[in-house]
Each structure stands twice: as structure tokens, then as C-alpha cells.
Design a protein around this motif. Structure first.
Motif, PDB file in Angstrom:
ATOM      1  N   TYR A   1     -26.859  -2.904 -73.718  1.00 41.23           N
ATOM      2  CA  TYR A   1     -26.733  -1.463 -73.475  1.00 41.23           C
ATOM      3  C   TYR A   1     -26.924  -1.127 -72.002  1.00 41.23           C
ATOM      4  O   TYR A   1     -27.211   0.015 -71.651  1.00 41.23           O
ATOM      5  N   SER A   2     -26.733  -2.126 -71.147  1.00 40.42           N
ATOM      6  CA  SER A   2     -26.880  -1.918 -69.707  1.00 40.42           C
ATOM      7  C   SER A   2     -25.551  -1.492 -69.093  1.00 40.42           C
ATOM      8  O   SER A   2     -24.488  -1.660 -69.690  1.00 40.42           O
ATOM      9  N   GLY A   3     -25.630  -0.963 -67.886  1.00 36.49           N
ATOM     10  CA  GLY A   3     -24.414  -0.540 -67.207  1.00 36.49           C
ATOM     11  C   GLY A   3     -23.791   0.671 -67.875  1.00 36.49           C
ATOM     12  O   GLY A   3     -24.345   1.260 -68.799  1.00 36.49           O
ATOM     13  N   LYS A   4     -22.647   1.061 -67.397  1.00 38.42           N
ATOM     14  CA  LYS A   4     -21.940   2.231 -67.909  1.00 38.42           C
ATOM     15  C   LYS A   4     -20.852   1.808 -68.882  1.00 38.42           C
ATOM     16  O   LYS A   4     -20.064   0.905 -68.611  1.00 38.42           O
ATOM     17  N   ALA A   5     -20.797   2.449 -70.030  1.00 39.24           N
ATOM     18  CA  ALA A   5     -19.749   2.154 -71.008  1.00 39.24           C
ATOM     19  C   ALA A   5     -18.389   2.591 -70.472  1.00 39.24           C
ATOM     20  O   ALA A   5     -18.264   3.636 -69.831  1.00 39.24           O
ATOM     21  N   GLN A   6     -17.374   1.776 -70.723  1.00 34.54           N
ATOM     22  CA  GLN A   6     -16.019   2.108 -70.296  1.00 34.54           C
ATOM     23  C   GLN A   6     -15.353   3.018 -71.321  1.00 34.54           C
ATOM     24  O   GLN A   6     -15.397   2.751 -72.518  1.00 34.54           O
ATOM     25  N   TRP A   7     -14.738   4.080 -70.818  1.00 34.64           N
ATOM     26  CA  TRP A   7     -13.977   4.978 -71.683  1.00 34.64           C
ATOM     27  C   TRP A   7     -12.474   4.886 -71.411  1.00 34.64           C
ATOM     28  O   TRP A   7     -11.670   5.218 -72.279  1.00 34.64           O
ATOM     29  N   ASN A   8     -12.118   4.422 -70.242  1.00 34.20           N
ATOM     30  CA  ASN A   8     -10.704   4.393 -69.850  1.00 34.20           C
ATOM     31  C   ASN A   8     -10.009   3.198 -70.495  1.00 34.20           C
ATOM     32  O   ASN A   8      -9.700   2.194 -69.854  1.00 34.20           O
ATOM     33  N   LEU A   9      -9.762   3.305 -71.799  1.00 34.75           N
ATOM     34  CA  LEU A   9      -9.262   2.174 -72.586  1.00 34.75           C
ATOM     35  C   LEU A   9      -7.867   2.406 -73.162  1.00 34.75           C
ATOM     36  O   LEU A   9      -7.279   1.506 -73.745  1.00 34.75           O
ATOM     37  N   ASN A  10      -7.363   3.619 -73.034  1.00 29.29           N
ATOM     38  CA  ASN A  10      -6.009   3.940 -73.515  1.00 29.29           C
ATOM     39  C   ASN A  10      -5.805   3.456 -74.952  1.00 29.29           C
ATOM     40  O   ASN A  10      -4.874   2.717 -75.266  1.00 29.29           O
ATOM     41  N   LEU A  11      -6.683   3.901 -75.827  1.00 31.01           N
ATOM     42  CA  LEU A  11      -6.688   3.408 -77.204  1.00 31.01           C
ATOM     43  C   LEU A  11      -5.485   3.857 -78.027  1.00 31.01           C
ATOM     44  O   LEU A  11      -5.228   3.299 -79.105  1.00 31.01           O
TER      45      LEU A  11
END
Length: 317
Positions: A170-180
Motif C-alpha cells: 500500500y506504499s506509493g501512489k495508486a495509478q489511475w491512468n489505466l484506460n480501462l
């Protein structure tokens, strides 16, 4: 079977030890449109352990049962056995905890995509209910495209994506730019959804069909209310929901379950002046009578002050 879609745009994520019946009920009342059971092992289901029945949804609409394991046959049998208690079945391929990884389950399945495909196919063949999978973007590195292609080819009905690798925990920033939206399958985004703005931005950036709120709901259970009503609930609403949560736990799990409320007190007192001191005192309370009395006393202080029936960020919270 009709094409699956998540029954709403914002739901409560599965969280071990947290997303039990009582908390699912509370979050639904705050506005969560769907939810998941805690993670349940396929082995436990097949052994008919008493704890399984307690963890399964009961008379809940739009609730998935989340299973974990590594054996396709056992997962298929377990899914078939519990599907009558679920709106759909979810496979956990995201948990990064060592004791789960050592069993080649959870996020370990992202290192064995052939096994992951076999599991999804077996569960699909065994069940009448839809099968979804919760994943991370990879185990050590981002391999989302490869993972999604395998899941789609296996016939998965939906995928929930936590925007971190397993080794990140749960470290760092979660990626949202995934173009799901690249994949013709319903998707849900999770990871670092702590505010209404986080949820909206994650949905927009990820192009997901829905969002799953996990630690953000634990930190502030009324986040769903804020999302749909664009304002915080009143102090009275928060007090009454905290008391209702306590009663639910007592009714379902008995007098000894009061200690479970300790993991939720920070969320219910979020933004309140004096919250820190109250939380320290709360951790030492024993029994539901003492807890209910303390909750009433804490929140009624605000209700007795004119204009203090709304929640806002305060210092010393």
C-alpha cells in the motif's frame, strides 16, 4: 446469462476483518451501491467451517462473495456452493499479504496467468452467477495489459483493478491512468480513494465503470453520503449511525464483539474537535453499555451548541 454490470458506480471494497455484515450494512445506509464479503478461502467453504456462514452475505442485495485459493477445482466447487448467497462471485487475485502469497493465492496468481485463466474458466463453468476478479496491475511490475487479456479471453464478467503492484503493498501512489475502457468488460478502479474528489477523478482518469472505496470508507464511513449528496451528514446522523453499528455488532456477534468497534472509531470521529482524546479513551472501554454511553456523550456535546450540527474539518481531530 445477461451481460454483467456493477450495480452502481460506487461500492464498498472487500477488506479482511473489516467489511463484515455490520459494516456493509452501515455503508449501504450511507449510500454504497454494492459491496463484497470479506475474503473467504475456498478450503474453508469446502470444510463447512462455521465462520464461513457468518462471513457470507445474508439478505443483502448487490453483494458479492469474494473467494481466494489456488486450485481451480476447489475454487469452482466453493463458488458453486456459496453462489446462492451472492449476487455474483469475486476471485481475489490482488491480496499481497505474505501468508496468502505463500499459498500461491491472492496476488500470487498474477505470476501464473495460466493458472489464473484455468481458475476463471472452472468457476465460470461451475456457476450460474457472474464471476469477477480483483487484481493488481501486476506482481512486481505493471503487466495490466497481459493480465486483462488473459481474463477477458477466459470469459470473466468483470474486473476490479487496484492501481498498485503486489510488491508495492500500500506504499506509493495508486495509478489511475489505466484506460480501462480498452477492454470490453465492466471494470472498477480502487486504490487511494479517500475523498469524493478522489472518486470522481479516479473514475474519469481510469475510464472505469465503477469505483471501489476501501480505506477511504474506514477513515470516513459517510464518504458515500458525501458523494451522492455533495455534503457531509449532520452530527446527529453520524452519532446515530455509530450507535446503530454498535447494536448490529452486538446482535450478530454477541457482547464480546465490542472490541471490533475500535477499528472504526477513528472514522466516526473524523473531523471532530477532541476526537484524538476521545479515541484514546474509547480504546480502553469495555462492554457495549460503556461504549454507547461514551458515543452519546461525545456527539451530544456538539448538538448542544448552536450551529454545531454539521461536520467540518477541525484541528486536533
Amino acid at each position: 446469462m445477461e451481460r454483467f454490470s456493477y450495480p452502481g458506480i460506487v461500492g464498498l471494497a472487500p477488506m479482511a476483518g473489516i467489511s463484515n455484515k455490520a459494516f456493509r450494512t452501515v455503508c449501504r445506509l450511507w449510500g454504497a451501491q454494492f459491496s463484497f464479503s470479506e475474503m473467504i478461502s475456498a478450503e474453508s467453504v469446502l470444510l463447512d467451517l462455521d465462520v464461513v456462514d457468518e462471513m457470507l452475505p445474508f439478505e443483502e442485495e448487490n453483494s458479492a462473495v469474494q473467494l481466494y485459493g489456488s486450485d481451480p477445482k476447489k475454487l469452482a466447487l466453493a463458488a458453486k456452493k456459496v453462489q446462492h448467497r451472492a449476487s455474483w462471485i469475486d476471485l481475489n487475485a490482488a491480496c499481497p499479504v505474505k501468508k496468502v502469497i505463500k499459498k500461491n493465492a491472492g496476488a500470487a496468481l498474477l505470476k501464473d496467468l495460466e493458472r489464473l485463466r484455468d481458475i476463471v474458466v472452472a468457476m465460470k463453468n461451475a456457476c450460474e452467477k457472474p464471476i469477477t476478479v480483483k487484481i493488481r496491475i501486476g506482481f512486481e511490475k505493471n503487466e495490466l495489459e497481459k493480465i486483462m487479456d488473459v481474463l477477458v479471453s477466459a470469459g470473466v464478467d468483470g474486473v476490479e483493478v487496484h492501481g498498485r503492484t503486489a510488491v508495492q503493498m500500500y506504499s506509493g501512489k495508486a495509478q489511475w491512468n489505466l484506460n480501462l475502457e480498452r477492454w470490453n468488460v465492466p471494470t472498477a478502479i480502487s486504490g487511494d480513494l479517500y475523498t469524493v474528489e478522489d472518486i470522481r477523478r479516479a473514475l474519469e482518469i481510469s475510464k472505469a465503470s465503477a469505483a471501489l472505496v476501501a480505506r477511504g470508507a474506514l477513515r470516513k464511513p459517510w464518504i458515500f453520503h458525501e458523494f451522492f449528496h455533495t455534503k457531509a451528514p449532520t452530527v446527529e446522523q453520524i452519532r446515530d449511525m455509530f450507535l446503530f453499528h454498535a447494536r448490529l455488532l452486538k446482535e450478530r456477534e454477541g457482547e464480546k464483539s465490542f472490541y471490533k468497534l475500535r477499528q472504526f472509531v477513528a472514522g466516526y470521529t473524523h473531523g471532530f474537535f477532541g476526537g484524538r482524546e476521545f479515541r484514546e479513551r474509547f480504546m480502553k472501554l469495555e462492554g457495549f453499555d460503556a461504549i454507547e454511553s461514551a458515543i452519546r456523550e461525545f456527539f451530544n456535546r456538539f448538538l448542544m451548541s448552536v450551529g454545531e450540527n454539521t461536520v467540518r474539518d477541525r484541528t486536533n481531530a
